[in-house]
Scaffold this active site. Structure first.
Site, short mmCIF file in Angstrom:
data_model
loop_
_atom_site.label_atom_id
_atom_site.label_comp_id
_atom_site.label_asym_id
_atom_site.label_seq_id
_atom_site.Cartn_x
_atom_site.Cartn_y
_atom_site.Cartn_z
N HIS A 1 28.30 -39.67 -20.88
CA HIS A 1 27.78 -41.04 -20.98
C HIS A 1 26.26 -40.99 -20.95
CE1 HIS A 1 27.19 -45.32 -20.15
NE2 HIS A 1 28.42 -45.47 -20.58
N ASP B 1 36.64 -44.76 -21.37
CA ASP B 1 37.62 -44.57 -22.45
C ASP B 1 38.63 -43.47 -22.18
OD1 ASP B 1 34.79 -45.27 -24.33
OD2 ASP B 1 36.58 -46.54 -24.32
C1 SDX Z 1 31.11 -46.03 -24.32
O1 SDX Z 1 26.41 -47.08 -23.44
C2 SDX Z 1 27.45 -47.60 -22.86
O2 SDX Z 1 27.38 -48.23 -21.84
C3 SDX Z 1 28.73 -47.34 -23.62
C4 SDX Z 1 30.03 -47.79 -22.91
C5 SDX Z 1 30.12 -49.30 -22.76
O3 SDX Z 1 30.84 -49.75 -21.86
O4 SDX Z 1 29.52 -50.00 -23.61
O5 SDX Z 1 30.12 -47.18 -21.63
C6 SDX Z 1 31.25 -47.37 -23.72
O6 SDX Z 1 30.66 -45.92 -25.42
C7 SDX Z 1 31.48 -44.82 -23.49
C8 SDX Z 1 31.22 -43.47 -24.26
C9 SDX Z 1 32.41 -43.25 -25.20
N1 SDX Z 1 32.14 -42.05 -26.07
C10 SDX Z 1 32.79 -40.90 -25.89
O7 SDX Z 1 33.56 -40.69 -24.95
C11 SDX Z 1 32.48 -39.85 -26.96
C12 SDX Z 1 32.23 -38.49 -26.31
N2 SDX Z 1 30.91 -38.57 -25.58
C13 SDX Z 1 29.74 -38.07 -26.26
O8 SDX Z 1 29.75 -38.35 -27.65
C14 SDX Z 1 28.45 -38.43 -25.51
O9 SDX Z 1 28.66 -38.08 -24.20
C15 SDX Z 1 27.89 -39.84 -25.56
C16 SDX Z 1 27.72 -40.32 -26.95
C17 SDX Z 1 28.78 -40.78 -24.81
C18 SDX Z 1 26.54 -39.81 -24.86
O10 SDX Z 1 25.69 -39.05 -25.65
P1 SDX Z 1 24.16 -38.79 -25.24
O11 SDX Z 1 23.78 -39.59 -24.05
O12 SDX Z 1 23.32 -38.94 -26.47
O13 SDX Z 1 24.17 -37.32 -24.74
P2 SDX Z 1 23.99 -36.06 -25.65
O14 SDX Z 1 24.83 -36.19 -26.90
O15 SDX Z 1 22.53 -35.80 -25.83
O16 SDX Z 1 24.67 -34.92 -24.75
C19 SDX Z 1 23.90 -34.20 -23.80
C20 SDX Z 1 24.54 -32.82 -23.79
C21 SDX Z 1 24.58 -32.16 -25.17
O17 SDX Z 1 24.62 -30.76 -24.96
P3 SDX Z 1 23.17 -29.91 -25.07
O18 SDX Z 1 22.59 -30.23 -26.43
O19 SDX Z 1 22.32 -30.43 -23.94
O20 SDX Z 1 23.57 -28.47 -24.92
O21 SDX Z 1 25.92 -32.93 -23.38
C22 SDX Z 1 26.76 -32.49 -24.44
C23 SDX Z 1 25.94 -32.53 -25.71
O22 SDX Z 1 26.44 -31.58 -26.65
N3 SDX Z 1 27.88 -33.45 -24.48
C24 SDX Z 1 29.15 -33.12 -24.67
C25 SDX Z 1 29.87 -34.33 -24.58
N4 SDX Z 1 29.02 -35.34 -24.36
C26 SDX Z 1 27.78 -34.79 -24.31
N5 SDX Z 1 29.74 -31.92 -24.88
C27 SDX Z 1 31.10 -31.95 -25.03
N6 SDX Z 1 31.86 -33.08 -24.95
C28 SDX Z 1 31.27 -34.28 -24.74
N7 SDX Z 1 32.01 -35.39 -24.67
#
Ligand code: SDX
Length: 444
Positions: A310, A368
């Site tokens: 998140h 989720d």
């Molecule tokens: C919602 O914003 C809100 O409030 C949203 C929400 C709401 O109520 O409105 O809470 C609802 O959207 C919840 C999130 C639902 N999405 C998912 O579950 C999809 C999976 N999650 C990821 O796509 C991700 O965690 C996000 C999109 C939710 C957050 O992305 P960020 O904040 O841009 O973080 P990032 O992509 O920069 O990740 C940081 C690191 C990265 O690794 P490095 O480059 O540092 O090595 O964490 C890794 C990412 O690769 N990472 C994950 C991961 N989420 C982040 N690696 C594996 N699996 C994951 N799910």
């Protein structure tokens, strides 16, 4: 007399000159530095792709402490609201800032109830879609089309019309959501019933048919109402920011909410609940979990653990914890304690939360991760999961839209950019152009 504290400022030095910017404090949460005069002071823009470090507005609706895993709606914790409140009361709280009195709640529920019917000509609007259209594709279209039918609630400068549009949005989302589902399965639309509460009414429109009497399971209705509360708002998330940006252009309220529905659809946002179920089904068995986690950690693999991570929460999402408990409660009532997908989800969570990759990045289950399992237990098809998220989040979207419109500081949202394209160049007639591949051609 307590000594007045000098205003807090941030000092920036650039090209030998020093600039001071005011630091602003909220009720709780991090201070912010006001950079609105930055370009005038030093000719610089700030750069923050994804708005990771940017506060886009002042708001008094929802507060999240991502490190502590705290979520407050108008100061009330999501845990207490989940335990003691209901969605209509939470919607009132989000819109008005205070919990309603008995009379205020009765009036609010009445105003929602009398607007649940959809203009009957919109039934033919649904007929234009393929039966296999994704329900979110239908919702994006139908929500926006409300502005073609409700001309007496489009004027955003008229408080009465703003109030009427707000009631209509919250009231009609369940009706449109259920119609999108019924259309996809070829069953007749079921009209809303004014003698049913909001959540019971939705489930009745989803699952009853004209052929026989149908009684909504009150346990299902309570679980649905809890899910609506948990999804109602979440400060400046992507879809809420989209609603605010659309509203800043003074677009009509239905168009703004339709923009929010579109933004929520993405699997990185509200579409994640559907993606989690598909992920758990793809994993299929606990023995496949290590491979899934290996793929999720692989930089070269776009695979992610859906429902994990998140932007704000660097701790357990409090909604996920409540949702997980609701999962167990509903499945126990149904005698499905050993639900296959729940077993995989719980094992996946346990393994991931012990893995250094997830620990170092503070990746925890979000709202989720478990919601899809409970939706499935309630008989909701996977393609409807994000529709239900949109239904519930409409209360928050409307609250933010209302707050934005009333903000005297409000102006059209118009970010700037860091330009990396070609410098000014002269036009070249087509027969004088080199046939070599132009380095500025952007690939898809
Ligand atoms: C919602 O914003 C809100 O409030 C949203 C929400 C709401 O109520 O409105 O809470 C609802 O959207 C919840 C999130 C639902 N999405 C998912 O579950 C999809 C999976 N999650 C990821 O796509 C991700 O965690 C996000 C999109 C939710 C957050 O992305 P960020 O904040 O841009 O973080 P990032 O992509 O920069 O990740 C940081 C690191 C990265 O690794 P490095 O480059 O540092 O090595 O964490 C890794 C990412 O690769 N990472 C994950 C991961 N989420 C982040 N690696 C594996 N699996 C994951 N799910």
């Amino acid at each position: 007399m307590a000594e007045a504290h000098p205003p807090k400022t941030v000092t920036v030095t650039y090209e030998g000159k020093t600039f001071e910017m005011p630091v602003l404090s909220g009720t709780c949460g991090p201070d912010v530095v006001d950079i609105s005069q930055f370009p005038k002071q030093c000719g610089l823009f700030t750069y923050d792709p994804g708005f990771v470090a940017t506060a886009s507005c002042e708001s008094g609706i929802t507060f999240i402490d991502g490190d502590e895993g705290i979520l407050l709606y108008r100061g009330y914790s999501i845990d207490e609201l989940a335990q003691h409140s209901d969605f209509m009361e939470v919607a009132y709280l989000l819109l008005n800032g205070e919990l309603p009195s008995v009379q205020q709640k009765q009036e609010f529920v009445h105003n929602i109830t009398i607007h649940t019917l959809l203009h009957d000509q919109m039934r033919t609007f649904f007929q234009g879609f393929r039966r296999d259209a994704h329900p979110m594709a239908i919702m994006v279209g139908v929500v926006g089309a409300l502005s073609a039918f409700y001309h007496d609630s489009l004027d955003i400068h008229d408080p009465k019309q703003r109030e009427l549009a707000s009631y209509r949005m919250i009231a009609k989302m369940p009706t449109m959501a259920a119609m999108a589902y019924k259309y996809s399965i070829g069953q007749p639309f079921v009209y809303p019933r004014n003698n049913l509460d909001y959540s019971t009414n939705f489930l009745n429109m989803m699952f009853s048919t004209p052929c026989e009497d149908y009684v909504v399971n009150p346990i299902f209705a309570k679980a649905m109402d809890l899910i609506f509360i948990l999804h109602a708002d979440h400060e400046q998330n992507a879809s809420t920011s989209t609603v605010r940006l659309a509203g800043s252009s003074q677009a009509n309220p239905f168009a703004c909410i339709a923009a929010g529905v579109a933004a929520l659809w993405g699997p990185a946002h509200g579409g994640a609940n559907e993606a989690v179920l598909n992920m758990l089904r793809d994993i299929g068995h606990k023995r496949n979990i290590p491979d899934a986690i290996k793929r999720a950690k692989n930089k070269n693999d776009p695979y992610r653990l859906m429902g994990f991570g998140h932007r704000v929460y660097k701790n357990y999402d409090p909604r996920a914890r409540i949702m997980a408990q609701a999962c167990h409660d509903v499945l126990n009532v149904l005698g499905k304690q050993g639900d296959h997908l729940l077993e995989i989800a719980m094992e996946l969570e346990e393994i991931a939360l012990q893995d250094p990759y997830f620990i170092e990045r503070k990746l925890y289950p979000n709202v989720d991760f478990y919601s899809g399992i409970i939706f499935q237990a309630l008989g909701i098809p996977t393609s409807m999961f994000t529709v239900i998220f949109a239904l519930a989040r409409t209360a928050g979207w409307v609250a933010h839209w209302k707050e934005m419109i009333a903000d005297p500081m409000q102006k059209i949202g118009r970010p700037r950019q860091l330009y990396k394209g070609p410098e000014k160049r002269d036009y070249v007639p087509i027969h004088h152009r080199a046939q070599k591949h132009n380095k500025h051609v952007a690939s898809f």
